[in-house]
Write a protein that holds these residues in place. Sequence first.
Motif, PDB file in Angstrom:
ATOM      1  N   LEU A   1      12.958 -54.512  14.225  1.00  0.00           N
ATOM      2  CA  LEU A   1      14.343 -54.238  14.594  1.00  0.00           C
ATOM      3  C   LEU A   1      14.764 -55.060  15.793  1.00  0.00           C
ATOM      4  O   LEU A   1      13.938 -55.686  16.453  1.00  0.00           O
ATOM      5  N   HIS A   2      16.066 -55.070  16.048  1.00  0.00           N
ATOM      6  CA  HIS A   2      16.586 -55.743  17.237  1.00  0.00           C
ATOM      7  C   HIS A   2      17.700 -54.891  17.841  1.00  0.00           C
ATOM      8  O   HIS A   2      18.445 -54.235  17.114  1.00  0.00           O
ATOM      9  N   PRO A   3      17.790 -54.878  19.185  1.00  0.00           N
ATOM     10  CA  PRO A   3      18.883 -54.152  19.832  1.00  0.00           C
ATOM     11  C   PRO A   3      20.222 -54.793  19.461  1.00  0.00           C
ATOM     12  O   PRO A   3      20.322 -56.021  19.388  1.00  0.00           O
ATOM     13  N   LEU A   4      21.224 -53.971  19.218  1.00  0.00           N
ATOM     14  CA  LEU A   4      22.547 -54.514  18.935  1.00  0.00           C
ATOM     15  C   LEU A   4      23.008 -55.304  20.149  1.00  0.00           C
ATOM     16  O   LEU A   4      22.853 -54.876  21.280  1.00  0.00           O
ATOM     17  N   GLY A   5      23.540 -56.468  19.907  1.00  0.00           N
ATOM     18  CA  GLY A   5      23.981 -57.326  20.997  1.00  0.00           C
ATOM     19  C   GLY A   5      22.887 -58.245  21.521  1.00  0.00           C
ATOM     20  O   GLY A   5      23.133 -59.059  22.402  1.00  0.00           O
ATOM     21  N   GLU A   6      21.682 -58.111  21.005  1.00  0.00           N
ATOM     22  CA  GLU A   6      20.559 -58.972  21.414  1.00  0.00           C
ATOM     23  C   GLU A   6      19.831 -59.460  20.167  1.00  0.00           C
ATOM     24  O   GLU A   6      18.718 -59.026  19.882  1.00  0.00           O
ATOM     25  N   GLN A   7      20.442 -60.362  19.445  1.00  0.00           N
ATOM     26  CA  GLN A   7      19.894 -60.839  18.174  1.00  0.00           C
ATOM     27  C   GLN A   7      18.519 -61.492  18.317  1.00  0.00           C
ATOM     28  O   GLN A   7      17.731 -61.488  17.386  1.00  0.00           O
ATOM     29  N   THR A   8      18.228 -62.058  19.477  1.00  0.00           N
ATOM     30  CA  THR A   8      16.976 -62.797  19.635  1.00  0.00           C
ATOM     31  C   THR A   8      15.769 -61.921  19.946  1.00  0.00           C
ATOM     32  O   THR A   8      14.642 -62.340  19.733  1.00  0.00           O
TER      33      THR A   8
ATOM     34  N   CYS B   1      19.702 -49.971  17.804  1.00  0.00           N
ATOM     35  CA  CYS B   1      18.990 -51.106  17.209  1.00  0.00           C
ATOM     36  C   CYS B   1      19.235 -51.103  15.703  1.00  0.00           C
ATOM     37  O   CYS B   1      19.426 -50.057  15.092  1.00  0.00           O
ATOM     38  N   LYS B   2      19.189 -52.290  15.123  1.00  0.00           N
ATOM     39  CA  LYS B   2      19.336 -52.427  13.681  1.00  0.00           C
ATOM     40  C   LYS B   2      17.978 -52.789  13.092  1.00  0.00           C
ATOM     41  O   LYS B   2      17.272 -53.657  13.615  1.00  0.00           O
ATOM     42  N   ILE B   3      17.631 -52.117  11.994  1.00  0.00           N
ATOM     43  CA  ILE B   3      16.358 -52.396  11.322  1.00  0.00           C
ATOM     44  C   ILE B   3      16.549 -53.615  10.429  1.00  0.00           C
ATOM     45  O   ILE B   3      17.366 -53.607   9.512  1.00  0.00           O
ATOM     46  N   ASP B   4      15.793 -54.671  10.725  1.00  0.00           N
ATOM     47  CA  ASP B   4      15.889 -55.925   9.984  1.00  0.00           C
ATOM     48  C   ASP B   4      14.902 -56.001   8.829  1.00  0.00           C
ATOM     49  O   ASP B   4      15.160 -56.671   7.833  1.00  0.00           O
ATOM     50  N   ASP B   5      13.766 -55.326   8.980  1.00  0.00           N
ATOM     51  CA  ASP B   5      12.730 -55.425   7.958  1.00  0.00           C
ATOM     52  C   ASP B   5      11.772 -54.250   8.097  1.00  0.00           C
ATOM     53  O   ASP B   5      11.671 -53.636   9.166  1.00  0.00           O
ATOM     54  N   ILE B   6      11.074 -53.958   7.024  1.00  0.00           N
ATOM     55  CA  ILE B   6       9.977 -52.993   7.022  1.00  0.00           C
ATOM     56  C   ILE B   6       8.829 -53.718   6.338  1.00  0.00           C
ATOM     57  O   ILE B   6       8.968 -54.145   5.186  1.00  0.00           O
ATOM     58  N   CYS B   7       7.735 -53.914   7.049  1.00  0.00           N
ATOM     59  CA  CYS B   7       6.654 -54.721   6.490  1.00  0.00           C
ATOM     60  C   CYS B   7       5.294 -54.196   6.947  1.00  0.00           C
ATOM     61  O   CYS B   7       5.186 -53.436   7.902  1.00  0.00           O
ATOM     62  N   LYS B   8       4.262 -54.650   6.244  1.00  0.00           N
ATOM     63  CA  LYS B   8       2.891 -54.310   6.615  1.00  0.00           C
ATOM     64  C   LYS B   8       2.376 -55.351   7.590  1.00  0.00           C
ATOM     65  O   LYS B   8       2.624 -56.547   7.439  1.00  0.00           O
ATOM     66  N   LYS B   9       1.653 -54.883   8.597  1.00  0.00           N
ATOM     67  CA  LYS B   9       1.033 -55.775   9.569  1.00  0.00           C
ATOM     68  C   LYS B   9      -0.397 -55.317   9.783  1.00  0.00           C
ATOM     69  O   LYS B   9      -0.679 -54.126   9.778  1.00  0.00           O
TER      70      LYS B   9
ATOM     71  N   TYR C   1      16.420 -46.449  19.457  1.00  0.00           N
ATOM     72  CA  TYR C   1      15.014 -46.713  19.724  1.00  0.00           C
ATOM     73  C   TYR C   1      14.766 -46.635  21.224  1.00  0.00           C
ATOM     74  O   TYR C   1      15.200 -47.498  21.984  1.00  0.00           O
ATOM     75  N   SER C   2      14.101 -45.613  21.663  1.00  0.00           N
ATOM     76  CA  SER C   2      13.725 -45.335  23.060  1.00  0.00           C
ATOM     77  C   SER C   2      14.648 -46.023  24.063  1.00  0.00           C
ATOM     78  O   SER C   2      15.851 -45.856  24.013  1.00  0.00           O
ATOM     79  N   GLU C   3      14.105 -46.800  24.954  1.00  0.00           N
ATOM     80  CA  GLU C   3      14.905 -47.362  26.032  1.00  0.00           C
ATOM     81  C   GLU C   3      15.810 -48.516  25.626  1.00  0.00           C
ATOM     82  O   GLU C   3      16.621 -48.976  26.411  1.00  0.00           O
ATOM     83  N   HIS C   4      15.712 -48.977  24.400  1.00  0.00           N
ATOM     84  CA  HIS C   4      16.568 -50.079  23.944  1.00  0.00           C
ATOM     85  C   HIS C   4      17.897 -49.599  23.378  1.00  0.00           C
ATOM     86  O   HIS C   4      18.808 -50.395  23.193  1.00  0.00           O
TER      87      HIS C   4
END
Length: 165
Positions: A36-43, A16-24, A10-13
């Motif tokens: 999603l979240h960058p690997l190594g940065e769970q928060t 990344c792991k995709i945690d969810d796919i949802c409507k917003k 994912y671009s500059e990050h």
Amino acid sequence: MFEIGDVVIYSEHGLCKIDDICKKDLFGETRLYYVLHPLGEQTLKISTPVDGKKKRLMRTMNREEAEELMDVFGRPGIEWVDDPKHRARAYQSLVQSGDRQKIAEVTGALMDKKLNTDQKIYDQDRKILNHVQSILFRELSMALGISIEEVANRVEERILAGTPQ
């Protein structure tokens, strides 16, 4: 479309792991988003539209693609731009394209200058180099099944030798 659990770029990050796919619902418009979240940065949580055009989500490379990309290092790539401001703009543009070959060529050019000259490289060069190394070397590490340090060592050896190994 990617699925929950997929690891993507994912671009500059970077990875990344995709945690969810949802409507917003934003600004009265309902769209489908990857969370999603960058690997190594769970928060750190990132939401990006599934149909987003601005930020690119790409699949990770496989072993064969990684081995081919490693061949970029140690052979002539992009030309060195002498003017630091023009170089920063040109190289940053290549990095933002998401084209791994071009990113590897930028990395190679900057590493070659850093390793093979007595001059210090400019801060903007160092920032670009650190950024692309952190993303590209992590992805190469994952695809090749070796440590990031080993990727860095192999790339450095190829650049110093001046020919692909």
